[in-house]
Design a protein around this motif. Structure first.
Motif, PDB file in Angstrom:
ATOM      1  N   PHE A  70       2.559  26.601  32.938  1.00 36.73           N
ATOM      2  CA  PHE A  70       3.649  25.815  32.349  1.00 36.73           C
ATOM      3  C   PHE A  70       3.374  25.587  30.869  1.00 36.73           C
ATOM      4  CE2 PHE A  70       3.528  24.865  36.817  1.00 36.73           C
ATOM      5  CZ  PHE A  70       4.864  24.888  37.194  1.00 36.73           C
ATOM      6  N   ASN A  71       4.386  25.844  30.070  1.00 36.82           N
ATOM      7  CA  ASN A  71       4.306  25.620  28.630  1.00 36.82           C
ATOM      8  C   ASN A  71       4.846  24.225  28.329  1.00 36.82           C
ATOM      9  OD1 ASN A  71       3.360  28.275  28.196  1.00 36.82           O
ATOM     10  ND2 ASN A  71       5.448  29.067  28.217  1.00 36.82           N
ATOM     11  N   ILE A  72       3.971  23.342  27.883  1.00 38.73           N
ATOM     12  CA  ILE A  72       4.304  21.943  27.669  1.00 38.73           C
ATOM     13  C   ILE A  72       4.387  21.651  26.170  1.00 38.73           C
ATOM     14  CG2 ILE A  72       3.651  19.552  28.159  1.00 38.73           C
ATOM     15  CD1 ILE A  72       4.213  21.223  30.668  1.00 38.73           C
ATOM     16  N   LYS A  73       5.524  21.123  25.732  1.00 39.77           N
ATOM     17  CA  LYS A  73       5.678  20.747  24.324  1.00 39.77           C
ATOM     18  C   LYS A  73       5.019  19.387  24.104  1.00 39.77           C
ATOM     19  CE  LYS A  73       9.961  23.367  23.699  1.00 39.77           C
ATOM     20  NZ  LYS A  73      11.412  23.312  23.412  1.00 39.77           N
ATOM     21  N   VAL A  74       4.151  19.338  23.089  1.00 42.44           N
ATOM     22  CA  VAL A  74       3.412  18.106  22.807  1.00 42.44           C
ATOM     23  C   VAL A  74       3.673  17.683  21.362  1.00 42.44           C
ATOM     24  CG1 VAL A  74       1.616  18.479  24.533  1.00 42.44           C
ATOM     25  CG2 VAL A  74       1.360  19.487  22.270  1.00 42.44           C
ATOM     26  N   ASN A  75       3.353  16.422  21.069  1.00 49.38           N
ATOM     27  CA  ASN A  75       3.672  15.861  19.750  1.00 49.38           C
ATOM     28  C   ASN A  75       2.611  16.144  18.697  1.00 49.38           C
ATOM     29  OD1 ASN A  75       6.065  14.708  20.765  1.00 49.38           O
ATOM     30  ND2 ASN A  75       4.930  12.939  21.545  1.00 49.38           N
ATOM     31  N   THR A  76       1.460  16.601  19.137  1.00 51.60           N
ATOM     32  CA  THR A  76       0.375  16.847  18.192  1.00 51.60           C
ATOM     33  C   THR A  76      -0.125  18.273  18.345  1.00 51.60           C
ATOM     34  OG1 THR A  76      -1.749  15.980  17.415  1.00 51.60           O
ATOM     35  CG2 THR A  76      -1.427  16.099  19.790  1.00 51.60           C
ATOM     36  N   ASN A  77      -0.983  18.706  17.451  1.00 55.72           N
ATOM     37  CA  ASN A  77      -1.543  20.051  17.528  1.00 55.72           C
ATOM     38  C   ASN A  77      -2.340  20.209  18.827  1.00 55.72           C
ATOM     39  OD1 ASN A  77      -2.921  22.470  17.176  1.00 55.72           O
ATOM     40  ND2 ASN A  77      -3.343  22.104  15.018  1.00 55.72           N
ATOM     41  N   PRO A  78      -1.996  21.202  19.673  1.00 62.09           N
ATOM     42  CA  PRO A  78      -2.746  21.385  20.927  1.00 62.09           C
ATOM     43  C   PRO A  78      -4.252  21.556  20.709  1.00 62.09           C
ATOM     44  CG  PRO A  78      -0.752  22.728  20.933  1.00 62.09           C
ATOM     45  CD  PRO A  78      -0.875  22.152  19.553  1.00 62.09           C
ATOM     46  N   LYS A  79      -4.633  22.081  19.554  1.00 66.39           N
ATOM     47  CA  LYS A  79      -6.053  22.266  19.258  1.00 66.39           C
ATOM     48  C   LYS A  79      -6.817  20.955  19.331  1.00 66.39           C
ATOM     49  CE  LYS A  79      -9.198  24.205  15.742  1.00 66.39           C
ATOM     50  NZ  LYS A  79     -10.174  23.114  15.828  1.00 66.39           N
ATOM     51  N   SER A  80      -6.205  19.885  18.803  1.00 69.38           N
ATOM     52  CA  SER A  80      -6.896  18.594  18.805  1.00 69.38           C
ATOM     53  C   SER A  80      -7.033  18.052  20.226  1.00 69.38           C
ATOM     54  CB  SER A  80      -6.154  17.593  17.914  1.00 69.38           C
ATOM     55  OG  SER A  80      -4.880  17.293  18.437  1.00 69.38           O
ATOM     56  N   ILE A  81      -6.029  18.290  21.070  1.00 68.21           N
ATOM     57  CA  ILE A  81      -6.122  17.852  22.469  1.00 68.21           C
ATOM     58  C   ILE A  81      -7.247  18.604  23.166  1.00 68.21           C
ATOM     59  CG2 ILE A  81      -4.924  17.776  24.691  1.00 68.21           C
ATOM     60  CD1 ILE A  81      -2.302  17.464  23.159  1.00 68.21           C
ATOM     61  N   ILE A  82      -7.298  19.915  22.956  1.00 71.10           N
ATOM     62  CA  ILE A  82      -8.303  20.757  23.613  1.00 71.10           C
ATOM     63  C   ILE A  82      -9.709  20.438  23.113  1.00 71.10           C
ATOM     64  CG2 ILE A  82      -9.104  23.135  23.895  1.00 71.10           C
ATOM     65  CD1 ILE A  82      -6.067  23.928  23.679  1.00 71.10           C
ATOM     66  N   ASP A  83      -9.863  20.329  21.800  1.00 74.61           N
ATOM     67  CA  ASP A  83     -11.194  20.136  21.211  1.00 74.61           C
ATOM     68  C   ASP A  83     -11.702  18.701  21.314  1.00 74.61           C
ATOM     69  OD1 ASP A  83     -11.235  22.781  20.535  1.00 74.61           O
ATOM     70  OD2 ASP A  83     -10.779  22.489  18.424  1.00 74.61           O
ATOM     71  N   ASP A  84     -10.786  17.733  21.137  1.00 77.27           N
ATOM     72  CA  ASP A  84     -11.219  16.336  20.979  1.00 77.27           C
ATOM     73  C   ASP A  84     -10.979  15.465  22.207  1.00 77.27           C
ATOM     74  OD1 ASP A  84     -11.816  17.050  18.360  1.00 77.27           O
ATOM     75  OD2 ASP A  84      -9.838  16.451  17.623  1.00 77.27           O
ATOM     76  N   ASN A  85      -9.954  15.781  22.999  1.00 78.38           N
ATOM     77  CA  ASN A  85      -9.584  14.891  24.100  1.00 78.38           C
ATOM     78  C   ASN A  85      -9.928  15.431  25.481  1.00 78.38           C
ATOM     79  OD1 ASN A  85      -6.934  14.629  21.937  1.00 78.38           O
ATOM     80  ND2 ASN A  85      -8.113  12.788  22.393  1.00 78.38           N
ATOM     81  N   LEU A  86      -9.829  16.738  25.649  1.00 76.80           N
ATOM     82  CA  LEU A  86     -10.150  17.354  26.942  1.00 76.80           C
ATOM     83  C   LEU A  86     -11.660  17.538  27.047  1.00 76.80           C
ATOM     84  CD1 LEU A  86      -9.481  18.768  29.604  1.00 76.80           C
ATOM     85  CD2 LEU A  86      -8.941  20.842  28.278  1.00 76.80           C
ATOM     86  N   LEU A  87     -12.300  16.682  27.838  1.00 79.04           N
ATOM     87  CA  LEU A  87     -13.762  16.657  27.876  1.00 79.04           C
ATOM     88  C   LEU A  87     -14.367  17.348  29.089  1.00 79.04           C
ATOM     89  CD1 LEU A  87     -14.470  12.993  26.713  1.00 79.04           C
ATOM     90  CD2 LEU A  87     -14.163  15.055  25.323  1.00 79.04           C
ATOM     91  N   MET A  88     -13.769  17.124  30.261  1.00 76.09           N
ATOM     92  CA  MET A  88     -14.399  17.611  31.483  1.00 76.09           C
ATOM     93  C   MET A  88     -13.356  17.876  32.559  1.00 76.09           C
ATOM     94  SD  MET A  88     -17.688  15.017  31.849  1.00 76.09           S
ATOM     95  CE  MET A  88     -16.728  13.509  31.566  1.00 76.09           C
ATOM     96  N   TYR A  89     -13.823  18.549  33.613  1.00 76.16           N
ATOM     97  CA  TYR A  89     -13.064  18.716  34.853  1.00 76.16           C
ATOM     98  C   TYR A  89     -13.951  18.210  35.984  1.00 76.16           C
ATOM     99  CZ  TYR A  89     -11.733  21.185  39.137  1.00 76.16           C
ATOM    100  OH  TYR A  89     -11.424  21.499  40.445  1.00 76.16           O
ATOM    101  N   ASP A  90     -13.486  17.195  36.704  1.00 81.66           N
ATOM    102  CA  ASP A  90     -14.260  16.614  37.798  1.00 81.66           C
ATOM    103  C   ASP A  90     -15.666  16.231  37.328  1.00 81.66           C
ATOM    104  OD1 ASP A  90     -14.558  15.703  40.395  1.00 81.66           O
ATOM    105  OD2 ASP A  90     -15.277  17.634  41.142  1.00 81.66           O
ATOM    106  N   CYS A  91     -15.724  15.714  36.104  1.00 84.34           N
ATOM    107  CA  CYS A  91     -16.982  15.297  35.469  1.00 84.34           C
ATOM    108  C   CYS A  91     -17.969  16.449  35.309  1.00 84.34           C
ATOM    109  CB  CYS A  91     -17.621  14.134  36.245  1.00 84.34           C
ATOM    110  SG  CYS A  91     -16.663  12.608  36.121  1.00 84.34           S
ATOM    111  N   LYS A  92     -17.433  17.648  35.101  1.00 90.47           N
ATOM    112  CA  LYS A  92     -18.248  18.827  34.790  1.00 90.47           C
ATOM    113  C   LYS A  92     -17.726  19.429  33.494  1.00 90.47           C
ATOM    114  CE  LYS A  92     -19.006  20.082  39.662  1.00 90.47           C
ATOM    115  NZ  LYS A  92     -18.057  19.185  40.325  1.00 90.47           N
TER     116      LYS A  92
END
Length: 315
Positions: A114-136
Motif C-alpha cells: 500500500f502506498n500511503i501519503k504522509v505529511n513529512t519526508n518518508p526518509k525521516s520516518i524510516i531513519d528516525d522513527n521506525l526503530l524495531m519490529y517486535d522489539c527486534k
C-alpha cells in the motif's frame, strides 16, 4: 494492493506451445559454456514486465501485476499509484486467458503493498522513527542505490518492508507527494495457502485479500514507531526506561539471557504504556489509520456492493 507474484505452471510444454503459436514472447535459451552446445531448456522470455521461464515439466511466470497494468494502460513501468481490487479483477482474467491459466497454476510468492501519503519526508520516518519490529532490529537498512530508503524485517516465510516510494521513482516521474510504502511479502506456498490462497483465481475472492491484509495489519502493529523524542522534557525515570526500551540490543540481551516470555511481555507492556503516557506513538497510529483506510478504499473502489468480510478482526 496485490503486486508481485510468482506462478508455477504445471505443464511447461503446453505453455511453450501456446506462447510460440500466439507469438506472446521471444523465448531464448543459452549456450553451455563447457560443451558449446545450445541448451534446449530452460527457455526464457518476457511478456511486458512479466518474466517467463519454461522447463518441460514445470514453468514459472513472475512479475508485478500493478506494473503490468500501468505499462498496458499508460506506458509507465511504475507502481507508485494505487492498484485497486477493481484493477486486479481485470488483470487476473487477462493473464488467465492469455496464458490459459485456469486450472494449471499455483502461487509460490505473493506481495501485498500500500502506498500511503504522509505529511513529512518518508526518509525521516524510516531513519528516525521506525526503530524495531517486535522489539527486534531491522534485517536490512538500504538506500536503493541512491533512489530510495527502506527497512526490511525478514522472517522465514514472510518479510515486512517499509520504504520511500516517492524517492524511488522521483528521478523518473518527478513525484511531488511524500509516499511511504508498506509491503508484505509472502515467500512460501505454505504461508500463502494458510491464508486460503492457492492459485491466481483465488485472488478474485475479496475474503482472501482481506485475510492477507489482516495478517499485514497484525504485523504492522508489531512495528515500534516512536515520535521524535525530547528526553529533557520527561521525568528522569521514564526517560531512562525509554532510552533502554528503544534499543534493540537491550531486547536481544534479554533473549540471550533466556528471560521468560512472561518477563519480556511485562517489559513490552511497560514500554507501550510509556509511549501512550507521553503520546509518542502518534505517527504509528496515524500510519495505521491511513493503512486501514487505504485498504477499504481499494477493496471497494468501483464495486457494486461494499465488501463485508466473513469475519472482521481488524483493530
Amino acid at each position: 494492493m496485490i503486486d508481485f507474484i510468482k506462478l508455477n505452471i504445471n505443464d511447461g510444454l503446453e505453455l511453450e506451445e501456446l506462447i510460440s503459436n500466439n507469438k506472446l514472447a521471444d523465448l531464448k535459451t543459452f549456450t553451455n559454456n563447457a560443451t558449446g552446445e545450445i541448451e534446449l531448456y530452460p527457455k526464457y522470455g518476457k511478456y511486458y514486465n512479466m518474466d517467463i521461464k519454461i522447463n518441460p515439466k514445470y514453468s514459472k511466470i513472475s512479475g508485478s501485476l500493478h506494473k503490468l497494468e500501468n505499462i498496458c494502460l499508460y506506458g509507465e513501468n511504475q507502481n507508485f499509484n494505487d492498484f485497486s481490487f477493481d484493477s486486479l479483477s481485470y488483470q487476473i482474467p487477462f493473464l488467465e486467458e492469455t496464458f490459459n491459466l485456469k486450472h494449471n497454476n499455483s502461487l509460490s510468492y505473493l506481495e501485498l503493498g500500500f502506498n500511503i501519503k504522509v505529511n513529512t519526508n518518508p526518509k525521516s520516518i524510516i531513519d528516525d522513527n521506525l526503530l524495531m519490529y517486535d522489539c527486534k532490529g531491522h534485517s536490512k537498512d538500504l538506500k536503493f542505490s541512491g533512489n530510495g530508503d527502506y527497512k526490511e524485517f525478514v522472517k522465514r516465510d514472510y518479510t515486512l518492508k517499509i520504504y520511500n516510494k516517492s524517492k524511488q521513482y522521483n528521478k523518473e516521474f518527478n513525484i511531488s507527494e511524500n509516499i511511504l510504502r508498506i509491503e508484505l511479502k509472502l515467500k512460501t506456498k505454505r504461508k500463502i495457502q494458510n491464508l486460503g490462497i492457492f492459485c491466481l483465481s483465488d485472488l478474485l475472492d475479496r475474503n482472501n485479500i482481506f485475510n492477507m491484509f489482516k495478517f499485514l495489519h497484525s504485523e504492522f502493529k508489531k512495528l515500534v514507531i516512536i515520535d521524535t523524542l525530547n528526553f529533557n522534557s520527561l521525568p528522569i525515570k521514564d526517560s531512562e526506561k525509554l532510552i533502554k526500551y528503544s534499543n534493540p540490543h537491550y531486547w536481544q540481551r534479554l533473549r540471550t539471557e533466556k528471560k521468560s516470555y512472561k518477563v519480556i511481555n511485562r517489559l513490552k507492556k511497560d514500554f507501550n504504556n510509556l509511549l501512550n503516557k507521553h503520546q509518542l506513538n502518534l505517527i504509528h497510529k496515524d500510519l495505521e489509520n491511513k493503512l486501514i483506510y487505504k485498504f477499504w478504499q481499494l477493496i471497494n473502489e468501483n464495486q457494486k456492493e461494499l465488501f463485508e468480510p466473513i469475519k472482521d478482526g481488524l483493530g
